[in-house]
Design a protein around this motif. Structure first.
Motif, PDB file in Angstrom:
ATOM      1  N   ALA A 283      -8.550 -12.793  28.878  1.00 50.67           N
ATOM      2  CA  ALA A 283      -7.775 -11.541  28.039  1.00 50.67           C
ATOM      3  C   ALA A 283      -6.478 -11.595  27.533  1.00 50.67           C
ATOM      4  CB  ALA A 283      -8.081 -10.211  29.180  1.00 50.67           C
ATOM      5  N   SER A 284      -5.636 -12.752  28.442  1.00 47.16           N
ATOM      6  CA  SER A 284      -4.204 -12.817  28.431  1.00 47.16           C
ATOM      7  C   SER A 284      -3.934 -14.752  28.348  1.00 47.16           C
ATOM      8  CB  SER A 284      -3.599 -12.667  29.648  1.00 47.16           C
ATOM      9  OG  SER A 284      -3.732 -10.627  28.965  1.00 47.16           O
ATOM     10  N   PRO A 285      -5.012 -15.257  27.419  1.00 45.75           N
ATOM     11  CA  PRO A 285      -5.130 -16.716  27.566  1.00 45.75           C
ATOM     12  C   PRO A 285      -3.209 -17.208  27.675  1.00 45.75           C
ATOM     13  CG  PRO A 285      -4.923 -15.688  25.325  1.00 45.75           C
ATOM     14  CD  PRO A 285      -4.845 -14.505  25.813  1.00 45.75           C
ATOM     15  N   LEU A 286      -2.819 -17.843  28.881  1.00 43.07           N
ATOM     16  CA  LEU A 286      -2.206 -18.668  29.738  1.00 43.07           C
ATOM     17  C   LEU A 286      -1.277 -19.482  28.273  1.00 43.07           C
ATOM     18  CD1 LEU A 286      -0.389 -16.525  31.727  1.00 43.07           C
ATOM     19  CD2 LEU A 286      -0.604 -19.209  32.983  1.00 43.07           C
ATOM     20  N   GLY A 287      -2.802 -20.414  27.842  1.00 40.98           N
ATOM     21  CA  GLY A 287      -1.902 -21.650  26.839  1.00 40.98           C
ATOM     22  C   GLY A 287      -1.409 -21.356  26.120  1.00 40.98           C
ATOM     23  N   VAL A 288      -1.480 -19.804  25.098  1.00 41.89           N
ATOM     24  CA  VAL A 288       0.063 -19.613  24.348  1.00 41.89           C
ATOM     25  C   VAL A 288       0.914 -19.518  24.563  1.00 41.89           C
ATOM     26  CG1 VAL A 288      -0.193 -17.134  24.332  1.00 41.89           C
ATOM     27  CG2 VAL A 288      -0.662 -17.822  22.071  1.00 41.89           C
ATOM     28  N   LEU A 289       1.585 -19.333  25.400  1.00 43.11           N
ATOM     29  CA  LEU A 289       2.853 -19.421  25.971  1.00 43.11           C
ATOM     30  C   LEU A 289       3.733 -20.249  25.126  1.00 43.11           C
ATOM     31  CD1 LEU A 289       2.791 -17.713  29.308  1.00 43.11           C
ATOM     32  CD2 LEU A 289       3.110 -16.424  26.777  1.00 43.11           C
ATOM     33  N   THR A 290       3.165 -21.950  25.811  1.00 47.28           N
ATOM     34  CA  THR A 290       3.308 -23.042  25.059  1.00 47.28           C
ATOM     35  C   THR A 290       3.255 -23.014  23.587  1.00 47.28           C
ATOM     36  OG1 THR A 290       0.992 -23.807  24.801  1.00 47.28           O
ATOM     37  CG2 THR A 290       2.468 -24.307  27.512  1.00 47.28           C
ATOM     38  N   SER A 291       3.434 -22.389  23.051  1.00 48.71           N
ATOM     39  CA  SER A 291       3.393 -22.009  21.263  1.00 48.71           C
ATOM     40  C   SER A 291       4.646 -21.273  20.925  1.00 48.71           C
ATOM     41  CB  SER A 291       2.050 -21.318  20.641  1.00 48.71           C
ATOM     42  OG  SER A 291       1.772 -20.143  21.074  1.00 48.71           O
ATOM     43  N   GLU A 292       5.257 -20.851  21.808  1.00 46.99           N
ATOM     44  CA  GLU A 292       6.466 -20.151  21.962  1.00 46.99           C
ATOM     45  C   GLU A 292       7.234 -20.223  21.470  1.00 46.99           C
ATOM     46  OE1 GLU A 292       8.391 -17.475  20.464  1.00 46.99           O
ATOM     47  OE2 GLU A 292       6.971 -16.220  21.136  1.00 46.99           O
ATOM     48  N   SER A 293       8.841 -19.980  21.026  1.00 46.72           N
ATOM     49  CA  SER A 293       9.803 -21.129  20.958  1.00 46.72           C
ATOM     50  C   SER A 293      10.214 -21.086  22.250  1.00 46.72           C
ATOM     51  CB  SER A 293      11.597 -20.146  20.770  1.00 46.72           C
ATOM     52  OG  SER A 293      11.811 -18.858  20.995  1.00 46.72           O
ATOM     53  N   ARG A 294      11.641 -22.150  22.849  1.00 51.75           N
ATOM     54  CA  ARG A 294      11.445 -22.435  24.167  1.00 51.75           C
ATOM     55  C   ARG A 294      11.732 -22.038  25.252  1.00 51.75           C
ATOM     56  NH1 ARG A 294       6.971 -26.015  24.607  1.00 51.75           N
ATOM     57  NH2 ARG A 294       8.635 -26.423  26.733  1.00 51.75           N
ATOM     58  N   ASP A 295      13.042 -21.206  24.433  1.00 51.35           N
ATOM     59  CA  ASP A 295      14.250 -20.525  25.526  1.00 51.35           C
ATOM     60  C   ASP A 295      12.741 -18.674  25.876  1.00 51.35           C
ATOM     61  OD1 ASP A 295      16.300 -21.999  25.657  1.00 51.35           O
ATOM     62  OD2 ASP A 295      17.281 -20.837  24.325  1.00 51.35           O
ATOM     63  N   VAL A 296      12.283 -18.107  25.327  1.00 52.77           N
ATOM     64  CA  VAL A 296      11.662 -17.304  25.364  1.00 52.77           C
ATOM     65  C   VAL A 296      10.751 -17.696  26.377  1.00 52.77           C
ATOM     66  CG1 VAL A 296      10.105 -15.610  24.208  1.00 52.77           C
ATOM     67  CG2 VAL A 296      11.678 -16.715  23.571  1.00 52.77           C
ATOM     68  N   TRP A 297       9.806 -19.168  26.192  1.00 51.24           N
ATOM     69  CA  TRP A 297       8.764 -19.658  27.199  1.00 51.24           C
ATOM     70  C   TRP A 297       9.572 -19.455  28.148  1.00 51.24           C
ATOM     71  CZ3 TRP A 297       5.245 -20.609  30.245  1.00 51.24           C
ATOM     72  CH2 TRP A 297       4.697 -21.353  29.920  1.00 51.24           C
ATOM     73  N   ALA A 298      10.399 -20.515  28.526  1.00 48.63           N
ATOM     74  CA  ALA A 298      11.036 -20.894  29.711  1.00 48.63           C
ATOM     75  C   ALA A 298      11.306 -19.287  30.625  1.00 48.63           C
ATOM     76  CB  ALA A 298      12.109 -21.580  29.783  1.00 48.63           C
ATOM     77  N   GLY A 299      12.170 -18.684  30.144  1.00 47.26           N
ATOM     78  CA  GLY A 299      12.146 -17.082  30.410  1.00 47.26           C
ATOM     79  C   GLY A 299      10.453 -16.955  30.771  1.00 47.26           C
ATOM     80  N   LEU A 300       9.885 -17.277  30.664  1.00 46.06           N
ATOM     81  CA  LEU A 300       7.859 -16.036  30.861  1.00 46.06           C
ATOM     82  C   LEU A 300       7.714 -17.193  31.831  1.00 46.06           C
ATOM     83  CD1 LEU A 300       6.859 -15.781  27.383  1.00 46.06           C
ATOM     84  CD2 LEU A 300       7.883 -14.371  28.745  1.00 46.06           C
ATOM     85  N   ARG A 301       7.959 -18.673  31.682  1.00 43.37           N
ATOM     86  CA  ARG A 301       7.681 -19.353  32.817  1.00 43.37           C
ATOM     87  C   ARG A 301       8.874 -18.467  33.875  1.00 43.37           C
ATOM     88  NH1 ARG A 301       5.204 -24.276  33.975  1.00 43.37           N
ATOM     89  NH2 ARG A 301       6.043 -25.627  35.268  1.00 43.37           N
ATOM     90  N   ASP A 302       9.997 -18.742  34.215  1.00 41.90           N
ATOM     91  CA  ASP A 302       9.968 -18.274  35.397  1.00 41.90           C
ATOM     92  C   ASP A 302       9.238 -17.025  35.896  1.00 41.90           C
ATOM     93  OD1 ASP A 302      11.816 -20.220  35.257  1.00 41.90           O
ATOM     94  OD2 ASP A 302      13.318 -18.753  34.312  1.00 41.90           O
ATOM     95  N   LYS A 303       9.073 -15.968  35.033  1.00 43.48           N
ATOM     96  CA  LYS A 303       8.180 -14.781  35.718  1.00 43.48           C
ATOM     97  C   LYS A 303       6.949 -15.343  35.687  1.00 43.48           C
ATOM     98  CE  LYS A 303      11.071 -11.832  32.242  1.00 43.48           C
ATOM     99  NZ  LYS A 303      10.929 -10.931  30.991  1.00 43.48           N
ATOM    100  N   LEU A 304       6.426 -16.470  35.386  1.00 41.72           N
ATOM    101  CA  LEU A 304       5.064 -17.104  36.152  1.00 41.72           C
ATOM    102  C   LEU A 304       5.364 -17.482  37.359  1.00 41.72           C
ATOM    103  CD1 LEU A 304       3.148 -18.519  33.166  1.00 41.72           C
ATOM    104  CD2 LEU A 304       2.344 -16.204  34.342  1.00 41.72           C
TER     105      LEU A 304
END
Length: 656
Positions: A283-304
């Motif tokens: 329902a919330s596929p984590l893989g799609v996060l790697t498609s995002e711009s790098r700074d946004v993805w970096a911020g979401l990874r920190d939250k993960l």
């Protein structure tokens, strides 16, 4: 003295038939390594181990500054009118005599203190890791040819064999038994036991095939998103495979604690277990996060990580590689291109060093992060995997005995802790993904009226002719010739990467206008002479580029050096013409291999084309992508017409 000896040895090897230009023409021909011994642990057991030649490779030369400026201005000339060119010429000469001269001296001194690498290696990988846009569409894909035995193209059978062959490649690599990559101009001379004996006996400082350093990051490597600059993470101790299905992530060991490969039947059992898992699509596929711009993805990874997912992310990052099992069959080449380039965004982890993708109908491809490797090294890997899976498959179609393994215990589905903020973040990223890929168009063309055989009979470079057809096609469609860039490998040098060939020249511009707008003003003989002029000059550019004498990377390295010292950039780099030539409307690349059907990537410029092509004996194939600013379908029609005109003239016929 060692460098001098290496250069002499390289020259000697060329006389024996080795093509150290590598993929200069993009026509990458390789005679696969012979299998020696009966071990199923290795793809090959070479007499001359892969790393044997690494120290012998000549160092990538730093071009003379005056040569770089001359080549830069030659590439600028067809893009500028007389007044613009005079301004750019004055700026470039000022750079050569002033700031550039000082930077050149510092670059040469720096290079002398770092003889273990090349002057471009560090800056170039830093460039890739520093870009902040998504890597999803800049990661190239390469499609395997189908297995010649149709029954072996069943998804689980082919996936299992590819995992096993990749594992054998890894073990061969780490045991030092992988045959050095050598590209042959004349295989009858160089792909022989006697030649290999010479190479095997030569001291490592006297021999010189291709740079092998990229393979150090092939396995267990992931690009980690960080603010401002990403990092490459490698953990060679990890023994597990990452498998993605329906957006869910699974892991299981494919190497045991003693370093032995897990039995193929067990791998097949685990993959069957994953595909039969009743767990619904994520329902919330984590893989799609790697498609995002790098700074946004970096911020979401920190939250993960803050949410308690550090251990599972470490498992993903350290996996040997990623295998994606898609549940969709492919309709045609266009559908397959879209699927391999980006898929649905959910069943991918774009940050892995490389990913093997298997569609429901057993079509296979590889996609890879470009920061650590270029296409030539990945083609070597693809060649070996294709040969190994088609000639020595370890699992076979049809009924099989149940493996003595409990897949339910061996396979682990990763489950991440996601709070409302993370779920909302994933949802927004998926919406952004859908919006981006909806704007991407891909089309393909097959020109069946001639190919390499006729072009070489006419003593023309096939690469030059296709590049000319691209310029002619764009001129026919949009009324102008434009900046273009073709990748060129410098892998014949230690830690060489790629440089650029600039296909738009004064010769191609004149020839394009003659064919498109002035065909009635020139005789067939005059048009043929123009084609020869284009080919001759293009061959010169290829030679310069593959021998480390291109201008693009040199100017980039000088700029990188100035920026590292926080110096103000010279006006060369702020000149609008510098930005214009580096905004390549036609971004092109070419590879050909018996293992590969076709390959592709998205445009680098929003108003450009992403062009990949292969030239075969009697036909030419192109795979082209674009965003809404360009009409890819019309462009390919214009390219096809341009090729028709070129081959008509080569046959001695008048254009209609």
């Amino acid at each position: 003295m060692a460098n001098l000896l290496s250069v002499r040895c390289v020259a000697s090897l060329r006389k024996s038939g080795i093509n150290l230009r590598t993929a200069a023409l993009g026509i990458t021909k390789r005679n696969y390594s012979s299998q020696k011994g009966s071990s199923t642990e290795y793809v090959s057991q070479s007499d001359a181990p892969l790393r044997h030649h690494q120290k012998s490779l000549p160092r990538l030369p730093i071009p003379k500054l005056e040569d770089t400026v001359r080549r830069y201005l030659a590439a600028q000339r067809p893009l500028l009118d007389d007044d613009q060119f005079r301004i750019t010429e004055k700026i470039a000469q000022d750079f050569q005599n002033g700031a550039g001269k000082q930077l050149q001296e510092e670059l040469v001194a720096q290079d002398k203190n770092n003889t273990h690498t090349s002057y471009i290696s560090g800056p170039w990988i830093d460039r890739y890791l520093s870009v902040r846009y998504s890597v999803m569409l800049t990661n190239p894909f390469m499609i395997f040819n189908p297995d010649p035995k149709p029954q072996y193209n069943e998804q689980i059978v082919r996936a299992t064999n590819m995992v096993c062959s990749a594992l054998r490649f890894m073990k061969t690599l780490r045991a030092g038994l992988q045959e050095p990559e050598v590209f042959h101009l004349n295989p009858t001379k160089s792909e022989t036991d006697s030649f290999k004996g010479v190479v095997r006996c030569a001291p490592s400082f006297l021999s010189g095939p291709l740079d092998t350093s990229p393979f150090l990051r092939l396995f267990n490597t992931t690009r980690i998103p960080k603010r401002r600059r990403d990092e490459l993470f490698t953990d060679e101790k990890a023994r597990h495979l990452l498998v993605m299905s329906k957006g869910n992530m699974y892991v299981f060991d494919i190497v045991d604690r003693d370093g032995n490969s897990v039995k193929p039947a067990e791998i097949q059992s685990h993959l069957k277990y994953i595909l039969s898992d009743p767990t619904p699509a994520a329902a919330s596929p984590l893989g799609v996060l790697t498609s995002e711009s790098r700074d946004v993805w970096a911020g979401l990874r920190d939250k993960l990580i803050a949410a308690g997912n550090a251990e599972d992310l470490q498992i993903v990052d350290s996996a040997l590689f990623c295998l994606c099992l898609d549940d969709e069959s492919m309709r045609d080449q266009i559908h397959l291109s879209h699927n391999m380039l980006h898929g649905d965004g959910c069943n991918r982890w774009y940050d892995k060093s490389f990913t093997v993708i298997l569609t429901k109908d057993g079509q296979a491809g590889i996609t890879f992060d470009h920061s650590w490797v270029d296409g030539l090294a990945m083609l070597c890997f693809q060649n070996e995997i294709f040969k190994d899976t088609t000639e020595r498959p370890l699992v076979h179609p049809g009924p099989t005995a149940a493996a003595a393994v409990d897949s339910a215990s061996a396979v682990r589905r990763l489950q991440f802790n996601l709070d409302d903020e993370l779920e909302d973040g994933i949802k927004k990223v998926k919406e952004n993904f859908d919006s981006i890929v909806s704007t991407l168009t891909i089309d393909a063309m097959e020109f069946k009226k001639g190919g390499k055989a006729l072009l070489k009979k006419s003593k023309l470079s096939p690469d030059a002719v296709v590049q000319l057809a691209f310029q002619m096609g764009f001129l026919r469609q949009y009324g102008q010739t434009v900046a273009a860039c073709e990748s060129c490998s410098t892998a014949a040098f230690r830690h060489g990467r790629i440089d650029s060939i600039r296909p738009l020249t004064m010769q191609t511009q004149r020839c394009s206008h003659a064919f498109v707008f002035q065909s009635g003003q020139h005789s067939v003989e005059q048009l043929q002479a123009m084609l020869r002029e284009c080919s001759t000059y293009h061959r010169q550019l290829i030679k310069e580029g593959t021998m480390g004498q291109g201008f693009d990377r040199h100017l980039f390295a000088l700029r990188y050096l100035a920026e590292s010292k926080s110096e103000a950039l010279h006006s060369l780099y702020t000149d609008p013409s510098y930005a214009a030539i580096n905004h390549a409307i036609l971004e092109t690349s070419t590879l050909t291999s018996p293992a590969m059907d076709f390959f592709g990537f998205a445009p680098y410029a929003p108003d450009g084309f992403g062009l990949t092509y292969s030239v075969f004996d009697d036909w030419i194939g192109c795979n082209v992508s674009s965003y809404p600013a360009r009409n890819v379908h019309e462009f390919l029609q214009c390219v096809h017409k341009s090729l028709e005109d070129i081959f008509t003239v080569l046959e001695g016929k008048t254009l209609s």
